[in-house]
Scaffold this active site. Structure first.
Site, PDB file in Angstrom:
ATOM      1  CG  HIS A  72      34.567  80.196  99.301  1.00  0.00           C
ATOM      2  ND1 HIS A  72      33.466  79.601  98.719  1.00  0.00           N
ATOM      3  CD2 HIS A  72      35.283  80.705  98.276  1.00  0.00           C
ATOM      4  CE1 HIS A  72      33.510  79.755  97.408  1.00  0.00           C
ATOM      5  NE2 HIS A  72      34.613  80.416  97.109  1.00  0.00           N
ATOM      6  CG  ASP A 189      33.971  79.361  93.103  1.00  0.00           C
ATOM      7  OD1 ASP A 189      34.539  79.485  94.202  1.00  0.00           O
ATOM      8  OD2 ASP A 189      33.314  80.283  92.571  1.00  0.00           O
ATOM      9  CD  GLU A 223      34.076  83.963  97.700  1.00  0.00           C
ATOM     10  OE1 GLU A 223      34.651  84.772  96.956  1.00  0.00           O
ATOM     11  OE2 GLU A 223      33.253  83.108  97.285  1.00  0.00           O
ATOM     12  CD  GLU A 224      30.461  81.352  95.532  1.00  0.00           C
ATOM     13  OE1 GLU A 224      30.262  82.431  94.926  1.00  0.00           O
ATOM     14  OE2 GLU A 224      31.213  80.461  95.103  1.00  0.00           O
ATOM     15  CG  ASP A 244      37.973  81.341  95.232  1.00  0.00           C
ATOM     16  OD1 ASP A 244      37.382  80.519  94.495  1.00  0.00           O
ATOM     17  OD2 ASP A 244      37.364  82.069  96.037  1.00  0.00           O
ATOM     18  CG  HIS A 324      29.941  81.402  89.658  1.00  0.00           C
ATOM     19  ND1 HIS A 324      29.484  82.557  90.246  1.00  0.00           N
ATOM     20  CD2 HIS A 324      30.958  80.972  90.440  1.00  0.00           C
ATOM     21  CE1 HIS A 324      30.197  82.815  91.328  1.00  0.00           C
ATOM     22  NE2 HIS A 324      31.102  81.865  91.459  1.00  0.00           N
TER      23      HIS A 324
END
Length: 387
Positions: A72, A189, A223-224, A244, A324
């Site tokens: 993504h 990410d 995607e997030e 990922d 994250h």
């Protein structure tokens, strides 16, 4: 087919360029254009959905039973919730991340006239004013605000700047590429996953590698927020491998080196046979790997299955420390992942029945059900008894 050599310098350079392009969910047009151009440089034709998800097909010997590799393009970010009377912005997260990692972040708010720079700060940010109350502030999005680097004394000034509720806020990645192979940055990410895919494709193109079926290179844009690969797969795709991040933390088996193969996430186990194939490819190609289970994690694979796609799915990851947040990875994992992708897409198709969407029971897969038995040769058994 053995794994291909991967250009680590290309991974590093393309990742730097990707990180330099803001792409929080909802603001992905610039990164979509960049990746589309890179795919064309690598010799593929690009198809885009209305909103910008990318599909580029590398032809193989057979169209049906195609394989897909997906990452993504979107990242975490924030969005303006309100214009405050002190001239600052109340913000809410895009995606799931803690306000603990937002405090002190440099950022850009994309307003109607263009971008304004600023900083996300706690509501009480000055020790000279609030003393130890700064340390007693709770953690949460209700306790931070964005200070815009422009004349903004009150909400009216913000309105004059044409900043408004709903404007997207991109968080600076602040990347560092260290000589020892570590990479520290926000948004690894999943821009690192995108770099892995492009590097694997480059290796295939450089070697003019033949594949048994078409390979669909897919790049999603939401995607997030859980949308992911829900609407980009075509009916001829039989299996999809997601690239990922994996989470390195106490209680997890992921690592910042080699490939971490996910056995399950919060939506359940990944496909038994596809995952087993990837493990075997790592073993036969001498690619370092480990397995892990993620309890609080979902990916493009989950969104595809939940949307009704009847495909085998798997997840291969690069280990990320502090996912994250201020993330850290190692080049060894990125190179290992790209090697596995090249080995997978060029490997023979084992389940020929998957060429058709539906079929009878002939050729259907099998999973072991009998008890495992330890078998010893007579010589070994006698030696054990004599010991």
């Amino acid at each position: 087919m053995s794994r291909l050599a991967i250009d680590a310098d290309y991974i590093s350079e393309i990742l730097k360029q990707l990180l330099d392009i803001p792409s929080p969910t909802g603001y992905t047009d610039p990164v979509v254009r960049f990746v589309s151009t890179e795919l064309e440089k690598l010799g593929l034709d690009v198809e885009m959905t209305r909103r910008g998800a990318i599909r580029a097909i590398r032809p193989g010997r057979k169209q049906q039973g195609a394989r897909a590799i997906v990452s993504h393009l979107d990242t975490l970010g924030a969005q303006v919730k309100a214009l405050k009377e002190n001239g600052r912005l109340a913000v809410v997260p895009i995606g799931h991340w803690s306000a603990r990692f937002a405090e002190g972040a440099r950022a850009t708010v994309f307003a109607e006239k263009g971008g304004y720079r600023g900083t996300i700060l706690p509501l009480k940010a000055s020790g000279h004013t609030y003393n130890d109350q700064v340390d007693k502030m709770p953690v949460g999005w209700d306790y931070v605000e964005m200070r815009v680097d422009a004349l903004a004394r009150d909400a009216a000034d913000l309105e004059k700047l044409r900043i408004d509720v709903g404007d997207i806020v991109a968080i600076d990645p602040q990347p560092e590429f260290l000589d020892n192979g570590f990479i520290v940055s926000r948004h690894l990410d999943n821009k690192a996953g995108v770099a892995v895919m492009l590097a694997a494709l480059k290796a295939l193109q450089d070697e003019d590698t033949d594949t048994p079926v078409d390979i669909h290179w897919l790049f999603t844009i939401a995607e997030e927020v859980g949308v992911g690969a829900s609407s980009i797969l075509t009916s001829d795709i039989a299996s999809m491998v997601t690239v990922d991040n994996g989470t390195t933390a106490p209680g997890q088996n992921s690592a910042e080196f080699g490939v971490t193969i996910a056995m399950a996430d919060q939506t359940g186990p990944f496909d038994y046979h596809l995952t087993k194939k990837l493990v075997e490819l790592c073993r036969t190609n001498d690619i370092r790997f480990q397995k892990d289970v993620f309890r609080y994690y979902r990916s493009d694979s989950a969104s595809a299955i939940e949307a009704g796609a009847d495909v085998r799915t798997a997840l291969i990851t690069f280990g990320v420390d502090a996912s994250h947040g201020y993330e850290r990875i190692h080049m060894h994992a990125l190179r290992s992942l790209a090697e596995l992708v090249t080995a997978y897409v060029s490997s023979p198709v084992a389940i020929k029945r998957d060429f058709e969407e539906t079929a009878d029971a002939k050729g259907f897969t099998r999973q072991p059900t009998e008890d495992a038995k330890q078998r010893l040769s007579p010589k070994a058994a006698n030696k054990l008894l004599d010991s």
